[in-house]
Write an enzyme that holds these catalytic residues in place. Structure first.
Site: not given
Length: 274
Positions: A158, A169
């Site tokens: 990501s 995350y």
């Protein structure tokens, strides 16, 4: 700007490369929805035999739909497993048999909040969700690929390694980038490529299985909105991408067309380099 919504159909890619995956067995994780579903559908439509893995039994219906749309002998078979555990990943490897490509797509932000607002339990849950499935699946499938002297692993990272309100995350996806670089270095002498894409914000139909609770408080809605705004602002194209704009580079890296690409993380965020 509010969170984008899309009618982008993961089972209807606008473009396919007929026959590109003929004769290939490909494991795609997180295949019940979103990017994973779009990747699985495209590979099957390009002649591949997909093993679609998800912890939800929804993957069974999805694979049946994909098989009905597949071309050139392609098909999709479902497997259910919890890939946050080594036992789940090992069971998938045992049941999948010999595979040519592994696409590690499981992951995703569960909560949106400043780091000081995360509880220790939430931090651990984010790491289990977005780092361990890739770590375990690489470990489970690598020995057979090394023994065969061939194979490709495509990890899905990501651009949110540089993003607001999701530090755990971001840490997980930074770990996925590190896995990609280090494992490529180890695996290249054995004929195994390890690569990754780093998606940016992506439009998708409403999730059938929620990652976490929807933002409820005023603060939670504001924190989520800050993620949306920062994602768009960081993109040179000033928009979210589509499922098929994410699936296409994953499928390219998974194919023999990318045979001279190894150890790289390709940003797919409309110009956001992460």
């Amino acid at each position: 700007m509010s969170a984008p919504v899309s009618s982008d159909d993961p089972l209807s890619p606008p473009l396919v490369s007929p026959g590109r995956f003929c004769g290939s067995r490909v494991v795609v994780t997180g295949a019940a929805q979103g990017i994973g579903m779009a990747v699985a559908a495209r590979i099957a439509m390009e002649g591949g035999h997909v093993i679609g893995v998800d912890r939800s039994t929804l993957v069974e219906d999805v694979c049946a739909q994909i098989s009905s749309l597949a071309h050139d002998g392609g098909r999709a078979d479902p497997l259910t497993a919890d890939l946050e555990t080594w036992e789940g990943a090992e069971a998938v490897a045992d049941r999948s048999g010999t595979v040519d490509v592994l696409v590690n797509n499981v992951g995703g932000t569960i909560w949106a909040r400043p780091y000081s607002e995360y509880s220790p339990e939430q931090i651990e849950a984010e790491i289990r969700r977005s780092l361990f499935p890739t770590l375990w699946m690489c470990r489970a499938f690598l020995p057979a690929m090394v023994a065969a002297g061939a194979g490709t692993i495509v990890n899905v990272s990501s651009v949110a390694t540089r993003g607001v309100n999701r530090v755990p995350y971001a840490a997980s996806k930074g770990g996925v980038n590190a896995i990609t670089a280090a494992l490529a270095l180890e695996s290249a002498p054995h004929g195994v490529r390890v690569v990754a894409t780093a998606p940016g914000g992506t439009l998708a139909p409403e999730r059938k299985i929620a990652r976490g609770g929807a933002p409820e408080s005023k603060a939670e809605r504001r924190w989520y909105q800050e993620i949306v705004d920062q994602t768009v602002d960081s993109s040179l194209l000033k928009r979210y991408g589509t499922l098929h704009e994410q699936a296409a580079p994953i499928c390219f890296l998974a194919s023999s067309e990318a045979s001279y690409i190894d150890g790289s993380v390709l940003p797919v965020g409309g110009g956001d380099q992460g």
